[in-house]
Design an enzyme around this catalytic site. Structure first.
Site, PDB file in Angstrom:
ATOM      1  N   GLU A  96     -77.932 -19.655  -8.277  1.00  0.00           N
ATOM      2  CA  GLU A  96     -76.952 -18.996  -9.134  1.00  0.00           C
ATOM      3  C   GLU A  96     -77.592 -18.257 -10.301  1.00  0.00           C
ATOM      4  O   GLU A  96     -78.675 -18.615 -10.767  1.00  0.00           O
ATOM      5  CB  GLU A  96     -75.947 -20.030  -9.650  1.00  0.00           C
ATOM      6  CG  GLU A  96     -75.200 -20.661  -8.496  1.00  0.00           C
ATOM      7  CD  GLU A  96     -73.967 -21.413  -8.908  1.00  0.00           C
ATOM      8  OE1 GLU A  96     -73.625 -21.412 -10.094  1.00  0.00           O
ATOM      9  OE2 GLU A  96     -73.343 -22.001  -8.015  1.00  0.00           O
ATOM     10  N   CYS A 109     -79.209 -15.522 -17.145  1.00  0.00           N
ATOM     11  CA  CYS A 109     -79.947 -16.746 -16.831  1.00  0.00           C
ATOM     12  C   CYS A 109     -80.313 -16.704 -15.347  1.00  0.00           C
ATOM     13  O   CYS A 109     -79.438 -16.668 -14.483  1.00  0.00           O
ATOM     14  CB  CYS A 109     -79.052 -17.944 -17.143  1.00  0.00           C
ATOM     15  SG  CYS A 109     -79.868 -19.500 -16.905  1.00  0.00           S
ATOM     16  N   CYS A 116     -85.837 -28.114  -6.901  1.00  0.00           N
ATOM     17  CA  CYS A 116     -87.003 -28.307  -7.774  1.00  0.00           C
ATOM     18  C   CYS A 116     -87.691 -29.595  -7.372  1.00  0.00           C
ATOM     19  O   CYS A 116     -87.026 -30.588  -7.071  1.00  0.00           O
ATOM     20  CB  CYS A 116     -86.578 -28.376  -9.238  1.00  0.00           C
ATOM     21  SG  CYS A 116     -87.982 -28.543 -10.374  1.00  0.00           S
ATOM     22  N   CYS A 120     -86.719 -34.435 -12.665  1.00  0.00           N
ATOM     23  CA  CYS A 120     -86.336 -34.971 -13.969  1.00  0.00           C
ATOM     24  C   CYS A 120     -85.075 -35.815 -13.764  1.00  0.00           C
ATOM     25  O   CYS A 120     -84.170 -35.420 -13.015  1.00  0.00           O
ATOM     26  CB  CYS A 120     -86.087 -33.841 -14.967  1.00  0.00           C
ATOM     27  SG  CYS A 120     -87.565 -32.841 -15.228  1.00  0.00           S
ATOM     28  N   CYS A 123     -81.414 -34.335 -14.211  1.00  0.00           N
ATOM     29  CA  CYS A 123     -81.177 -32.968 -13.735  1.00  0.00           C
ATOM     30  C   CYS A 123     -80.750 -32.980 -12.278  1.00  0.00           C
ATOM     31  O   CYS A 123     -81.465 -33.498 -11.422  1.00  0.00           O
ATOM     32  CB  CYS A 123     -82.437 -32.139 -13.909  1.00  0.00           C
ATOM     33  SG  CYS A 123     -82.311 -30.487 -13.169  1.00  0.00           S
ATOM     34  N   CYS A 345     -72.763 -25.051 -18.662  1.00  0.00           N
ATOM     35  CA  CYS A 345     -73.813 -26.007 -18.376  1.00  0.00           C
ATOM     36  C   CYS A 345     -73.231 -27.211 -17.644  1.00  0.00           C
ATOM     37  O   CYS A 345     -72.262 -27.802 -18.086  1.00  0.00           O
ATOM     38  CB  CYS A 345     -74.416 -26.459 -19.694  1.00  0.00           C
ATOM     39  SG  CYS A 345     -75.768 -27.590 -19.512  1.00  0.00           S
TER      40      CYS A 345
HETATM   41  N1  SAH Z   1     -87.275 -26.112 -14.857  1.00  0.00           N
HETATM   42  C1  SAH Z   1     -87.236 -25.502 -16.122  1.00  0.00           C
HETATM   43  C2  SAH Z   1     -86.114 -24.488 -16.277  1.00  0.00           C
HETATM   44  C3  SAH Z   1     -84.753 -24.824 -15.744  1.00  0.00           C
HETATM   45  S1  SAH Z   1     -83.880 -26.133 -16.436  1.00  0.00           S
HETATM   46  C4  SAH Z   1     -87.169 -26.535 -17.202  1.00  0.00           C
HETATM   47  O1  SAH Z   1     -87.005 -27.706 -16.906  1.00  0.00           O
HETATM   48  O2  SAH Z   1     -87.352 -26.155 -18.351  1.00  0.00           O
HETATM   49  C5  SAH Z   1     -83.118 -25.469 -17.910  1.00  0.00           C
HETATM   50  C6  SAH Z   1     -82.783 -26.576 -18.927  1.00  0.00           C
HETATM   51  O3  SAH Z   1     -81.597 -27.333 -18.575  1.00  0.00           O
HETATM   52  C7  SAH Z   1     -83.907 -27.574 -19.069  1.00  0.00           C
HETATM   53  O4  SAH Z   1     -84.209 -27.790 -20.417  1.00  0.00           O
HETATM   54  C8  SAH Z   1     -83.303 -28.792 -18.418  1.00  0.00           C
HETATM   55  O5  SAH Z   1     -83.929 -29.951 -18.844  1.00  0.00           O
HETATM   56  C9  SAH Z   1     -81.847 -28.715 -18.820  1.00  0.00           C
HETATM   57  N2  SAH Z   1     -80.957 -29.598 -18.032  1.00  0.00           N
HETATM   58  C10 SAH Z   1     -81.124 -30.026 -16.777  1.00  0.00           C
HETATM   59  N3  SAH Z   1     -80.118 -30.850 -16.416  1.00  0.00           N
HETATM   60  C11 SAH Z   1     -79.294 -30.950 -17.481  1.00  0.00           C
HETATM   61  C12 SAH Z   1     -78.064 -31.661 -17.726  1.00  0.00           C
HETATM   62  N4  SAH Z   1     -77.498 -32.429 -16.803  1.00  0.00           N
HETATM   63  N5  SAH Z   1     -77.490 -31.509 -18.926  1.00  0.00           N
HETATM   64  C13 SAH Z   1     -78.025 -30.727 -19.866  1.00  0.00           C
HETATM   65  N6  SAH Z   1     -79.182 -30.035 -19.686  1.00  0.00           N
HETATM   66  C14 SAH Z   1     -79.813 -30.148 -18.510  1.00  0.00           C
HETATM   67 FE1  SF4 Z   2     -86.865 -29.060 -12.306  1.00  0.00          FE
HETATM   68 FE2  SF4 Z   2     -84.557 -29.779 -13.405  1.00  0.00          FE
HETATM   69 FE3  SF4 Z   2     -86.845 -30.830 -14.304  1.00  0.00          FE
HETATM   70 FE4  SF4 Z   2     -86.299 -28.212 -14.792  1.00  0.00          FE
HETATM   71  S1  SF4 Z   2     -85.148 -30.000 -15.572  1.00  0.00           S
HETATM   72  S2  SF4 Z   2     -88.254 -29.109 -14.049  1.00  0.00           S
HETATM   73  S3  SF4 Z   2     -85.183 -27.681 -12.889  1.00  0.00           S
HETATM   74  S4  SF4 Z   2     -85.974 -31.132 -12.241  1.00  0.00           S
END
Ligand code: SAH
Ligand code: SF4
Length: 382
Positions: A96, A109, A116, A120, A123, A345
């Site tokens: 997206e 964005c 990925c 994390c 995420c 978000c």
């Molecule tokens: N992979 C890269 C870029 C994409 S994620 C990164 O991790 O920086 C973009 C942002 O959204 C990151 O800071 C990520 O940690 C955050 N994010 C992921 N899941 C989220 C959630 N459930 N609630 C709020 N922010 C989240």
């Molecule tokens: Fe990957 Fe999500 Fe971690 Fe960003 S926040 S590095 S998209 S797993």
């Protein structure tokens, strides 16, 4: 036996690559600029529409080349002007792209990978595993599609897209070459003419690639910190076990000083209830970042099913923000945009063919990372 010519997709070629391409087919290099303007400024994918290119060359291009963006599966426009596209990439997965207008600024964005691999813990993209890297054409194709939807105007006049953040799906530094090529196109006047300050790459901390990045490009950098110490960050952002905080912050500082002018690092910090949202965490964060010129974006967690995490209360969020603010940091907290089209978000939905789990089925993804407000906050820095 079937033979098919693989056409060169001109969409993802940087100026240098485009010049090489025209060289290789025995044509003059200045054709590169002509064709790039047609593609990126005017959104043209039909060689016959490129009227300042000779008929003979157009016919030749039709046989050996193409201009192919990812397939648009859907486009939604929110009542607040936020737009969201779902696009299908070559691997079959969908990612997206979100556009967030705010005053004179418009931030796009962009996704870099389908899924990925970094996992994390909070995420949902990470939870779905990794499917594929997007090609350079698929990364810049998201900008191309968005720009076309606004009527494709040349980079020299007022544009709808003033900022791009690599904060969609995926870890951009793990798709390095394609993301760097696409970011060059975002900044190139023959591409989208966006200033280097207004193109931001967000990373969870792939240290060697942060150092590599400075050798190739000078875009703005955002770091997904999420924890003020290694013990907690190891749990939330597992790549921290490989590249711990000290090493990571040093690499970010090296990158920022390589930019050679006053630019500040953006720190992203997703607030998770009772996990990383206490005053003691803010205090630790102040100490950790005290010598690093930065701007902090706090992102209240966006819940998804079975995440195991919760969003902190507004009071807890405010308390955390105040603590940082009192220590002199510039701190912003996300607000929600595009909710009616599921573009806020935590509301984005992609479809990732999960290769890491050897599953044959498509898994619906609640894609959180293309956070429109986080993106806007990052853009606010620039
Ligand atoms: N992979 C890269 C870029 C994409 S994620 C990164 O991790 O920086 C973009 C942002 O959204 C990151 O800071 C990520 O940690 C955050 N994010 C992921 N899941 C989220 C959630 N459930 N609630 C709020 N922010 C989240
Ligand atoms: Fe990957 Fe999500 Fe971690 Fe960003 S926040 S590095 S998209 S797993």
């Amino acid at each position: 036996m079937t033979t098919s010519t693989v056409k060169t997709n001109l969409l993802g070629l940087t100026q240098q690559e485009m010049e090489k391409f025209f060289d290789s087919i025995g044509e003059k290099r200045f054709r590169a600029g002509q064709v790039m303007k047609w593609i990126h400024h005017f959104g043209v994918d039909d060689f016959d529409a490129m009227t300042n290119v000779s008929k003979a060359l157009r016919d030749k291009l039709k046989v050996i080349a193409e201009v192919r963006g990812p397939e648009v599966v859907s486009e939604d426009i929110s009542t607040d002007g936020t737009r969201k596209w779902v696009v299908r990439v070559a691997s079959g997965s969908c990612v997206e792209t979100v556009y967030i207008p705010q005053g004179k600024r418009g931030t796009l964005c962009v996704s870099s990978q389908a899924g990925c691999a970094l996992d994390c813990s909070f995420c949902s993209t990470g939870k779905q595993g990794f499917n594929s890297n997007l090609t350079a054409a698929e990364v810049i194709g998201q900008v191309w599609i968005a720009n076309k939807s606004f009527g494709s105007v040349p980079a020299t006049v007022d544009r709808a897209i003033t900022n791009v953040v690599m904060m969609g799906m995926g870890e951009p530094l793990l798709n390095f070459d394609n993301v760097v090529a696409a970011m060059h196109l975002m900044m190139d006047d023959l591409g989208y003419g966006i200033s280097k300050r207004r193109v931001t790459l967000s990373t969870s901390g792939v240290v060697p690639m942060i150092d590599e990045l400075s050798k190739h490009i000078d875009v703005s950098l955002a770091l997904s910190l999420h924890a003020p110490n290694d013990a907690l960050r190891n749990q939330l952002v597992p790549i921290n076990k490989k590249y711990p905080l000290k090493m990571l912050l040093e690499s970010c500082q090296r990158y920022m000083s390589s930019l050679g002018e006053k630019r500040v690092l953006t720190i992203e910090y997703t607030l998770l209830k009772d996990i990383n949202d206490k005053v003691e965490h803010a205090v630790e964060m102040v100490e950790l970042l005290k010598n690093i010129p930065c701007k902090i974006n706090l992102i209240p967690f966006n819940p998804f099913p079975h995440s195991g995490y919760e969003r902190p209360s507004n009071n807890a969020i405010r308390r955390f923000q105040d603590q940082l603010h009192q220590a002199g940091f510039n701190v912003t907290v996300r607000t929600t945009r595009g909710e009616d089209i599921d573009a806020a978000c935590g509301q984005l939905v992609g479809q990732v063919l999960d290769r890491t789990r050897r599953s044959e089925r498509y898994i619906a993804v609640r894609e959180l990372s293309a956070d429109s407000d986080l993106a806007q906050n990052a853009a606010n820095t620039n």
